[in-house]
Design a protein around this motif. Sequence first.
Motif, PDB file in Angstrom:
ATOM      1  N   ILE A   1       0.875  -1.172   0.000  1.00  0.00           N
ATOM      2  CA  ILE A   1       0.000   0.000   0.000  1.00  0.00           C
ATOM      3  C   ILE A   1       0.913   1.223   0.000  1.00  0.00           C
ATOM      4  O   ILE A   1       1.687   1.436   0.934  1.00  0.00           O
ATOM      5  CB  ILE A   1      -0.917   0.009   1.234  1.00  0.00           C
ATOM      6  N   VAL A   2       0.829   2.002  -1.080  1.00  0.00           N
ATOM      7  CA  VAL A   2       1.747   3.105  -1.283  1.00  0.00           C
ATOM      8  C   VAL A   2       0.991   4.422  -1.132  1.00  0.00           C
ATOM      9  O   VAL A   2      -0.034   4.635  -1.785  1.00  0.00           O
ATOM     10  CB  VAL A   2       2.403   3.018  -2.687  1.00  0.00           C
TER      11      VAL A   2
ATOM     12  N   THR B   1       3.478   0.538   2.983  1.00  0.00           N
ATOM     13  CA  THR B   1       3.129  -0.436   4.009  1.00  0.00           C
ATOM     14  C   THR B   1       2.887  -1.765   3.317  1.00  0.00           C
ATOM     15  O   THR B   1       2.156  -1.826   2.331  1.00  0.00           O
ATOM     16  CB  THR B   1       1.865  -0.015   4.787  1.00  0.00           C
ATOM     17  N   ILE B   2       3.523  -2.812   3.826  1.00  0.00           N
ATOM     18  CA  ILE B   2       3.356  -4.155   3.271  1.00  0.00           C
ATOM     19  C   ILE B   2       2.558  -4.979   4.272  1.00  0.00           C
ATOM     20  O   ILE B   2       2.936  -5.091   5.437  1.00  0.00           O
ATOM     21  CB  ILE B   2       4.712  -4.823   2.983  1.00  0.00           C
TER      22      ILE B   2
ATOM     23  N   HIS C   1       1.119 -10.112   9.065  1.00  0.00           N
ATOM     24  CA  HIS C   1       2.282  -9.237   9.243  1.00  0.00           C
ATOM     25  C   HIS C   1       2.011  -7.891   8.572  1.00  0.00           C
ATOM     26  O   HIS C   1       1.424  -7.829   7.497  1.00  0.00           O
ATOM     27  CB  HIS C   1       3.518  -9.906   8.626  1.00  0.00           C
ATOM     28  N   ARG C   2       2.443  -6.822   9.222  1.00  0.00           N
ATOM     29  CA  ARG C   2       2.289  -5.474   8.670  1.00  0.00           C
ATOM     30  C   ARG C   2       3.536  -4.674   9.016  1.00  0.00           C
ATOM     31  O   ARG C   2       3.930  -4.631  10.173  1.00  0.00           O
ATOM     32  CB  ARG C   2       1.061  -4.815   9.267  1.00  0.00           C
ATOM     33  N   GLU C   3       4.130  -4.058   7.998  1.00  0.00           N
ATOM     34  CA  GLU C   3       5.321  -3.255   8.236  1.00  0.00           C
ATOM     35  C   GLU C   3       5.312  -2.068   7.292  1.00  0.00           C
ATOM     36  O   GLU C   3       4.964  -2.206   6.118  1.00  0.00           O
ATOM     37  CB  GLU C   3       6.571  -4.107   8.007  1.00  0.00           C
ATOM     38  N   SER C   4       5.715  -0.895   7.808  1.00  0.00           N
ATOM     39  CA  SER C   4       5.769   0.316   6.993  1.00  0.00           C
ATOM     40  C   SER C   4       7.208   0.757   6.792  1.00  0.00           C
ATOM     41  O   SER C   4       8.052   0.589   7.675  1.00  0.00           O
ATOM     42  CB  SER C   4       4.970   1.437   7.659  1.00  0.00           C
TER      43      SER C   4
ATOM     44  N   VAL D   1      15.310   0.276   2.233  1.00  0.00           N
ATOM     45  CA  VAL D   1      14.782  -0.723   1.307  1.00  0.00           C
ATOM     46  C   VAL D   1      13.549  -1.379   1.903  1.00  0.00           C
ATOM     47  O   VAL D   1      13.589  -1.887   3.025  1.00  0.00           O
ATOM     48  CB  VAL D   1      15.854  -1.794   0.987  1.00  0.00           C
ATOM     49  N   ALA D   2      12.454  -1.348   1.153  1.00  0.00           N
ATOM     50  CA  ALA D   2      11.253  -2.084   1.562  1.00  0.00           C
ATOM     51  C   ALA D   2      11.471  -3.539   1.173  1.00  0.00           C
ATOM     52  O   ALA D   2      11.856  -3.835   0.045  1.00  0.00           O
ATOM     53  CB  ALA D   2      10.020  -1.519   0.868  1.00  0.00           C
TER      54      ALA D   2
END
Length: 156
Positions: free
Chosen positions: A119-120, A128-129, A135-138, A143-144
């Motif tokens: 989500i960009v 945010t992935i 799992h959720r990480e921003s 590097v994403a």
Amino acid sequence: MSEATATVAERPLSYEEERGKPMPSQQHAAAQVNLIGEFLKHREFRTYSELTLRLEGRDYTPDLSVYPASKINWGGRDIVKMTEMPLTVVEIFSPQQGSQDVMEKVDAYLANGVKSVWIVAPPLATITIRTADGHRESFVSDVARDPATGLTADLA
């Protein structure tokens, strides 16, 4: 002329009607192209722009869909609406798009076999992935890294 035989001139669908999402902006377009460039570094994947996915009886058109590289069938019959879900999809916020609309799409993707959703938010310079396992990480710099697929993007 009876109502049954009358013809009505149909107008072409607007971008928003056809794709079920708002018209992209300059930041949206730049983010999309930059992510495509980053994803091209991963030869094991194939990235598609604006590929329509058919799920739950509805059409969804994420900004990007990422499949294993072996999934394309050059020279064969083309596919207009994919029923096989991608590994990853990317949704990029447009200026007129509400967060509830995007999050409903994210939930639908994850519930139907997509391993991760990026989500960009261009105005916030944030990615945010979310993954199917919760799992959720921003990411705002560096590097994403997608924990579900190993896909990466340098945010510099």
